[in-house]
Design an enzyme around this catalytic site. Structure first.
Site, short mmCIF file in Angstrom:
data_model
loop_
_atom_site.label_atom_id
_atom_site.label_comp_id
_atom_site.label_asym_id
_atom_site.label_seq_id
_atom_site.Cartn_x
_atom_site.Cartn_y
_atom_site.Cartn_z
N GLY A 248 85.72 -60.56 -2.47
CA GLY A 248 85.53 -61.38 -3.67
C GLY A 248 86.78 -62.19 -3.99
N ASP A 249 87.94 -61.57 -3.81
CA ASP A 249 89.20 -62.28 -4.06
C ASP A 249 89.34 -63.44 -3.06
OD1 ASP A 249 89.58 -60.16 -5.83
OD2 ASP A 249 90.69 -58.99 -4.33
#
Ligand SMILES: Nc1ncnc2c1ncn2[C@@H]1O[C@H](COP(=O)(O)OP(=O)(O)OP(=O)(O)O)[C@@H](O)[C@H]1O
Ligand SMILES: [Mg+2]
Length: 298
Positions: A248-249
């Protein structure tokens, strides 16, 4: 310039054993120490994609110093604020099953938070500010809201945080929010989310104040609703996921990097999904070449 904030960065101590016996001395077969923390991950991934950023947040003690060195060695500029105590160590035990112990991290006194507030208010024009992860250190849950209150309008805020916190930042018209399925469910009090419902809730995030919303859907891909009222869905790239930590990052870093290069929202989302998938397909955050390889696939 892009700035990331990590309240509680951590060293991850990852240890592999054949079997874990509680109450006994266990010996590691393999061990690895890596730096983590959502904002810091975004900074490192941006760097991997050729985009400079400054990592902000709080560090403490020798573990904090190790985190600072790690970031600087990766080529990320840091302006961490030092507080008393030690930055946390998260223990990930990989035996027959996975057991995790996440550290608590140092207390963050009011004057240290004020230092961060002052730094944010002095950010240059057109800065992008990434607020990622939970609030820690005994600070109240409205801390992100407090940071955003005094922020000049020209700063584009990207928020990636648990749903209860995300709800508190929506009234400040963040440029981008990036919940995953679970975080989106927290925002709206849902028990689950079908992929086809992502469109509806991404739009609702924008009605509640977000200018752009990306809902990341793990191995399904990601959905975006933009300030122009456009909707895009990009399926995840197919491959064998080895370790999805930081996917997600990476997606968030990918989107920001592509927008910095002036790409359209659709192209930026495609690049972002490729960045997330490329990280899922390996241990650690992906390199740019791996992202570009995925994008070259027919
Ligand atoms: N198993 C997978 N296969 C392919 N791509 C994946 C997989 N898991 C994640 N991705 C990619 O990474 C993106 C982000 O994943 P996800 O929605 O799981 O983020 P997240 O839960 O916020 O992750 P984290 O917070 O741990 O970094 C997805 O949109 C997708 O592009
Ligand atoms: Mg996430």
């Amino acid at each position: 310039m892009i700035y990331t904030v990590t309240f509680n960065p951590a060293l991850d101590y990852i240890v592999r054993l054949d079997a874990l016996t509680a109450g006994a001395l266990n010996r590691a077969k393999e061990e690895l120490v890596i730096a983590g923390g959502k904002g810091l991950n975004v900074s490192v991934m941006l760097k991997n994609l050729g985009v400079p950023s400054v990592a902000l947040g709080f560090i403490a003690g020798f573990t904090g110093e190790a985190l600072r060195c790690f970031a600087e060695e990766k080529g990320v500029r840091t302006e961490f604020i030092r507080v008393d105590g030690v930055s946390r160590i998260n223990v990930k035990i990989k035996a027959e099953r996975e057991t995790e112990i996440n550290g608590r991290g140092p207390d963050i006194p009011g004057f240290a938070l004020e230092q961060l507030e002052n730094k944010l208010q002095a950010l240059p024009r057109n800065a992008v500010l990434v607020l990622a992860g939970s609030i820690s250190g005994g600070l109240p849950q409205d801390t992100y809201a407090r940071l955003l209150q005094g922020l000049p309008d020209h700063i584009r805020v990207a928020a990636d945080m648990p749903g209860d916190l995300l709800r508190t930042v929506l009234p400040f018209r963040p440029w981008l929010v990036k919940p995953n399925r679970e975080e989106l469910c927290e925002v709206f009090g849902l028990v689950g989310l079908e992929t086809r419902e992502a469109a509806l809730y991404a739009r609702r995030l924008c009605e509640l104040g977000a200018r752009n919303a990306i809902v990341s859907l793990g191995d399904d891909g990601a959905f975006a609703y933009t300030e122009r009222g456009e909707e895009f869905f990009i399926p995840a790239f197919r491959g064998r996921a080895l370790d999805t930590v930081g996917a997600g990052d990476s997606l968030l870093a990918g989107f920001i990097a592509a927008k910095e290069r002036g790409e359209s929202d659709r192209d930026a989302l495609r690049f972002a999904v490729a960045a997330g998938s490329a990280t899922a397909f390996r241990y650690g955050l992906a390199e740019e070449a791996e992202v570009l390889d995925l994008l070259k696939r027919p």
